[in-house]
Write an enzyme that holds these catalytic residues in place. Sequence first.
Site, mmCIF file in Angstrom:
data_model
loop_
_atom_site.group_PDB
_atom_site.id
_atom_site.type_symbol
_atom_site.label_atom_id
_atom_site.label_comp_id
_atom_site.label_asym_id
_atom_site.label_seq_id
_atom_site.Cartn_x
_atom_site.Cartn_y
_atom_site.Cartn_z
ATOM 1 N N SER A 10 -0.525 -2.917 0.158
ATOM 2 C CA SER A 10 -1.368 -2.491 -0.962
ATOM 3 C C SER A 10 -1.973 -1.101 -0.766
ATOM 4 C CB SER A 10 -2.487 -3.510 -1.175
ATOM 5 O OG SER A 10 -3.290 -3.564 -0.006
ATOM 6 N N CYS A 11 -1.456 -0.352 0.169
ATOM 7 C CA CYS A 11 -2.032 0.943 0.541
ATOM 8 C C CYS A 11 -1.478 2.069 -0.328
ATOM 9 C CB CYS A 11 -1.728 1.192 2.018
ATOM 10 S SG CYS A 11 -2.120 2.832 2.604
ATOM 11 N N THR A 12 -2.350 2.732 -1.072
ATOM 12 C CA THR A 12 -1.952 3.844 -1.944
ATOM 13 C C THR A 12 -1.382 5.001 -1.131
ATOM 14 O OG1 THR A 12 -3.659 3.221 -3.519
ATOM 15 C CG2 THR A 12 -2.781 5.442 -3.704
ATOM 16 N N CYS A 14 0.095 4.854 1.665
ATOM 17 C CA CYS A 14 1.403 4.444 2.173
ATOM 18 C C CYS A 14 2.477 4.663 1.113
ATOM 19 C CB CYS A 14 1.386 2.974 2.606
ATOM 20 S SG CYS A 14 0.244 2.632 3.964
ATOM 21 N N ARG A 15 2.153 4.349 -0.125
ATOM 22 C CA ARG A 15 3.107 4.574 -1.221
ATOM 23 C C ARG A 15 3.385 6.064 -1.399
ATOM 24 N NH1 ARG A 15 0.233 0.199 -3.495
ATOM 25 N NH2 ARG A 15 -1.100 1.570 -4.741
#
Length: 133
Positions: A10-12, A14-15
């Site tokens: 769910s890590c922004t 990371c995306r």
Amino acid sequence: MTLMLYTFPSCTSCRKARRWLAEYQIDYVERNILTQPLNAQEIKEILMMTENGTDDIISRRSQIYQELALDWNELTLEQLIKLIERYPSLLRRPILMDDKRLQIGFNEVEIRRFLPRHIRVLELQRATAATER
């Protein structure tokens, strides 16, 4: 060594890192550290590459950091590593790492260090040509 990308689902940030790597067609191996937590040796390898040790990798804004309410300065390195193994959400993310470089968190300027040299040279030539006009 292969470029490793350690992420949370769910890590922004990371995306963003994933998109950037795809844009530049950089091969990497992604590992979700919630489902596949780092072991003690892997944590030590990351720490050896940091400039500021645990200050670089611990997320002081994470919920578990707040809940544990520890005196982090009093922990031994081994105690800290065991906490990270048990609570991987203590780590800042994403973590990008190869055999020479480490980046914690997504920073669009700093991530460029993972570009292959020939791409960096081309971009520098383009930027130089643009400023000479």
